[in-house]
Each structure stands twice: as structure tokens, then as C-alpha cells.
Motif scaffolding. Structure first.
Motif, PDB file in Angstrom:
ATOM      1  N   ALA A 169      -7.276   6.183   4.459  1.00  0.00           N
ATOM      2  CA  ALA A 169      -6.879   5.175   3.475  1.00  0.00           C
ATOM      3  C   ALA A 169      -7.995   4.839   2.492  1.00  0.00           C
ATOM      4  O   ALA A 169      -7.770   4.787   1.273  1.00  0.00           O
ATOM      5  CB  ALA A 169      -6.393   3.912   4.184  1.00  0.00           C
ATOM      6  N   ASN A 185       4.849   0.005  -4.138  1.00  0.00           N
ATOM      7  CA  ASN A 185       3.657   0.373  -3.394  1.00  0.00           C
ATOM      8  C   ASN A 185       2.644   1.050  -4.293  1.00  0.00           C
ATOM      9  O   ASN A 185       2.990   1.605  -5.344  1.00  0.00           O
ATOM     10  CB  ASN A 185       4.012   1.323  -2.249  1.00  0.00           C
ATOM     11  CG  ASN A 185       4.493   0.606  -1.008  1.00  0.00           C
ATOM     12  OD1 ASN A 185       3.907  -0.391  -0.595  1.00  0.00           O
ATOM     13  ND2 ASN A 185       5.568   1.109  -0.426  1.00  0.00           N
ATOM     14  N   ALA A 186       1.389   1.023  -3.855  1.00  0.00           N
ATOM     15  CA  ALA A 186       0.356   1.770  -4.554  1.00  0.00           C
ATOM     16  C   ALA A 186       0.617   3.269  -4.452  1.00  0.00           C
ATOM     17  O   ALA A 186       0.393   4.020  -5.405  1.00  0.00           O
ATOM     18  CB  ALA A 186      -1.018   1.431  -3.977  1.00  0.00           C
ATOM     19  N   SER A 240       0.804  -1.220   0.000  1.00  0.00           N
ATOM     20  CA  SER A 240       0.000   0.000   0.000  1.00  0.00           C
ATOM     21  C   SER A 240       0.837   1.270   0.000  1.00  0.00           C
ATOM     22  O   SER A 240       0.809   2.046  -0.961  1.00  0.00           O
ATOM     23  CB  SER A 240      -0.954  -0.004   1.198  1.00  0.00           C
ATOM     24  OG  SER A 240      -0.225  -0.101   2.414  1.00  0.00           O
ATOM     25  N   ASP A 241       1.633   1.494   1.051  1.00  0.00           N
ATOM     26  CA  ASP A 241       2.369   2.745   1.181  1.00  0.00           C
ATOM     27  C   ASP A 241       3.468   2.555   2.209  1.00  0.00           C
ATOM     28  O   ASP A 241       3.418   1.613   3.005  1.00  0.00           O
ATOM     29  CB  ASP A 241       1.420   3.876   1.605  1.00  0.00           C
ATOM     30  CG  ASP A 241       0.811   3.638   2.978  1.00  0.00           C
ATOM     31  OD1 ASP A 241       1.084   4.436   3.884  1.00  0.00           O
ATOM     32  OD2 ASP A 241       0.072   2.648   3.158  1.00  0.00           O
ATOM     33  N   LYS A 274      -8.030   5.429  -1.594  1.00  0.00           N
ATOM     34  CA  LYS A 274      -8.152   4.352  -2.578  1.00  0.00           C
ATOM     35  C   LYS A 274      -8.842   4.856  -3.842  1.00  0.00           C
ATOM     36  O   LYS A 274      -8.440   4.508  -4.964  1.00  0.00           O
ATOM     37  CB  LYS A 274      -8.945   3.184  -1.988  1.00  0.00           C
ATOM     38  CG  LYS A 274      -9.245   2.077  -2.987  1.00  0.00           C
ATOM     39  CD  LYS A 274     -10.207   1.049  -2.412  1.00  0.00           C
ATOM     40  CE  LYS A 274     -10.661   0.059  -3.471  1.00  0.00           C
ATOM     41  NZ  LYS A 274     -11.684  -0.873  -2.964  1.00  0.00           N
ATOM     42  N   GLY A 322      -3.263  -6.441   0.132  1.00  0.00           N
ATOM     43  CA  GLY A 322      -4.171  -5.469   0.697  1.00  0.00           C
ATOM     44  C   GLY A 322      -5.001  -4.747  -0.353  1.00  0.00           C
ATOM     45  O   GLY A 322      -4.705  -4.779  -1.547  1.00  0.00           O
ATOM     46  N   HIS A 339      -3.016  -7.582   3.452  1.00  0.00           N
ATOM     47  CA  HIS A 339      -1.798  -6.814   3.720  1.00  0.00           C
ATOM     48  C   HIS A 339      -1.069  -7.420   4.922  1.00  0.00           C
ATOM     49  O   HIS A 339      -1.704  -7.933   5.846  1.00  0.00           O
ATOM     50  CB  HIS A 339      -2.163  -5.354   4.001  1.00  0.00           C
ATOM     51  CG  HIS A 339      -0.981  -4.444   4.013  1.00  0.00           C
ATOM     52  ND1 HIS A 339      -0.232  -4.221   5.143  1.00  0.00           N
ATOM     53  CD2 HIS A 339      -0.413  -3.707   3.022  1.00  0.00           C
ATOM     54  CE1 HIS A 339       0.752  -3.376   4.855  1.00  0.00           C
ATOM     55  NE2 HIS A 339       0.655  -3.049   3.574  1.00  0.00           N
ATOM     56  N   MET A 386      -5.506  -1.581  -1.089  1.00  0.00           N
ATOM     57  CA  MET A 386      -4.913  -0.484  -1.848  1.00  0.00           C
ATOM     58  C   MET A 386      -4.065  -1.028  -2.994  1.00  0.00           C
ATOM     59  O   MET A 386      -4.152  -0.561  -4.135  1.00  0.00           O
ATOM     60  CB  MET A 386      -4.071   0.393  -0.933  1.00  0.00           C
ATOM     61  CG  MET A 386      -3.759   1.750  -1.503  1.00  0.00           C
ATOM     62  SD  MET A 386      -5.116   2.918  -1.322  1.00  0.00           S
ATOM     63  CE  MET A 386      -4.877   3.448   0.382  1.00  0.00           C
ATOM     64  N   ALA A 387      -3.251  -2.024  -2.706  1.00  0.00           N
ATOM     65  CA  ALA A 387      -2.424  -2.636  -3.732  1.00  0.00           C
ATOM     66  C   ALA A 387      -3.273  -3.304  -4.797  1.00  0.00           C
ATOM     67  O   ALA A 387      -2.982  -3.219  -5.995  1.00  0.00           O
ATOM     68  CB  ALA A 387      -1.476  -3.651  -3.099  1.00  0.00           C
TER      69      ALA A 387
END
Length: 253
Positions: free
Chosen positions: A101, A90-91, A52-53, A105, A136, A159, A138-139
Motif C-alpha cells: 500500500a 476510491n483512490a 482507498s481501494d 501511494k 485514510g 480509514h 491513500m484517499a
């Protein structure tokens, strides 16, 4: 010779430097700047991990997936027999505040974000790629927005910092079973070891290899086993209340 990550090529660095600013700055720890990758950018990666980040430890290291979550990812890669042939992206290149979060998205689809992120994903992958693992929500959304994804298996898992340990272990256990039939181990790797059980064990973690970290990183960076033994998770954290300008980094001793 000491192993360390020499960084991206000049051409790759030029692309990374074009990272767009976050769409909503106050939803990110913007002042700490972006973090881009960990692993191989030379076309030798057989697995692409998308998360994700970055978090606080990632800011200290200047590399993605280095803290407690990253050490879980390293253990995942170890179970696939990979010691070096991977790349982690990461996204978002900027750290997202958890409370924002889900809203962020939706902003992954903003044209400046998709254009730059997909260009990085494209540049970081090669015909040697054998699988993509999206960790996860976001990814998974970022990978969904990647129209030129190579035609290799895509595995979606929770995640590594998921708060549902049963779902995390179930998803990762199934992923290892699937990927062991797809991913070629490195010559010095072993993909025949134990899979995940019903709880996360210290043996399921992996210290971040020195080849993934910049020259001069302290020996303990990327190995938080000593923190976990004391009931914690990461050697780097943010204060509470968070002023968005402070990180707390503790060395063993």
C-alpha cells in the motif's frame, strides 16, 4: 417498488471503462477487476467519500464500501442525516495488497492514474456538493492530487479499517461535529443522534441501502451484523494462504 442501483449512465460508464491498469499488477488483486463507486452519480450527492481501494465484499457486490468498513462509513453518513445524497469513490479501482500500500501511494501520481481518477471525481461531483471526506492516507493523497476539487470543506479522517481505534473514533467524532454544521440532511435523515463514543458500537454501523446495490443482491449482502455478533467482520474473505484467485463467501444460517 423494490429499490436497487440501476448503474451509471452510458456516458459515465464509458468514462469508467477507461480505467487504466494498475502500475504494478502484482501489487493488486488485478484478476478480480475494478470496482468503481457506490451511491449517487446523478449530481445529487452532497458528500463525496473517498477511501482507498475495494475489498472482497466489494467484488461480490460490484460496489465500493459495502463490507465491514463500508458499513462503518454508512453509519458515518447516517450520523450526518444522509440516506441517499452521497457518493463513495476510491483512490484505486483495483484492490491493493496491504503490504504494497505505501509503495502504491507514490504511484497515485502517475499521469494515467491522475487523469482518469480526476475525471471520475469531476464527473461525480456537482454544485450540490457540500463536503469531501478523505478516509485514510491513500484517499488523502488522491484528493491532494485533484486540482479541480470543488471549493467545499475537505475533512481528512482515518480509514474505517484503521488498526488504531482511539484515533479512528477521535477523528470521526470531530468530523461529525464539523460536518453537521455544513451538510444538509436528507428529508428522511436525522443528524441529531448520538456522535461516536469511546468504542465502536453496533449502532455506529449502517446496513448498505438496497438502492446502492445491484438488482438481485441477496438480502444479507451489505449487512454483516451477524458476522460481527460472532466475533468476525466480513462475510467475504480471502483464503490463507491467498492464491489471488479465490474468495470465500458465507451466508448466514
Amino acid at each position: 417498488m423494490a429499490e436497487f442501483d440501476r448503474g451509471p449512465t452510458a456516458q459515465f460508464a464509458e468514462l469508467l471503462a477507461q480505467v487504466p491498469e494498475p502500475p504494478v499488477k502484482d501489487a493488486f488483486w488485478f484478476d478480480w477487476g475494478p470496482i468503481f463507486y457506490r451511491g449517487r452519480l446523478d449530481g445529487s450527492a452532497r458528500v463525496l467519500i473517498v477511501a482507498s481501494d475495494p475489498g472482497p465484499t466489494e467484488r461480490i457486490a460490484g460496489r465500493s464500501l459495502v463490507g465491514n468498513a463500508g458499513q462503518r462509513v454508512q453509519g458515518f453518513l447516517t450520523k450526518l442525516g444522509l440516506t441517499r445524497s452521497y457518493v463513495c469513490l476510491n483512490a484505486w479501482a483495483y484492490a491493493v495488497q496491504p503490504s504494497r500500500a505505501f509503495a502504491m501511494k507514490e504511484r497515485l501520481a502517475d499521469p494515467p492514474q491522475t487523469q482518469w481518477r480526476n475525471a471520475v471525481f469531476d464527473r461525480a461531483t456537482d454544485p450540490t456538493l457540500e463536503a469531501v471526506v478523505a478516509m485514510g492516507f491513500m484517499a488523502q493523497e488522491a484528493v491532494r492530487l485533484w486540482p479541480t476539487r470543488p471549493p467545499v470543506p475537505l475533512v481528512e479522517v482515518p480509514h474505517p479499517s484503521s488498526h488504531d481505534p482511539a484515533a479512528l473514533l477521535d477523528g470521526w467524532r470531530a468530523a461529525i461535529t464539523q460536518l453537521r454544521s455544513v451538510v444538509t440532511p436528507d428529508p428522511d435523515g436525522d443528524n441529531t443522534g448520538p456522535n461516536y463514543g469511546t468504542e465502536f458500537l453496533e449502532s455506529d454501523y449502517g446496513a448498505i441501502p438496497r438502492r446502492d446495490l445491484p438488482f438481485g443482491a441477496p438480502d444479507f449482502l451489505g449487512d454483516d451484523a451477524w458476522v460481527r455478533a460472532q466475533g468476525g467482520a466480513n462475510s467475504v474473505s480471502r483464503p490463507s494462504p491467498d492464491d489471488k484467485h479465490t474468495l470465500l463467501w458465507k451466508a448466514p444460517g
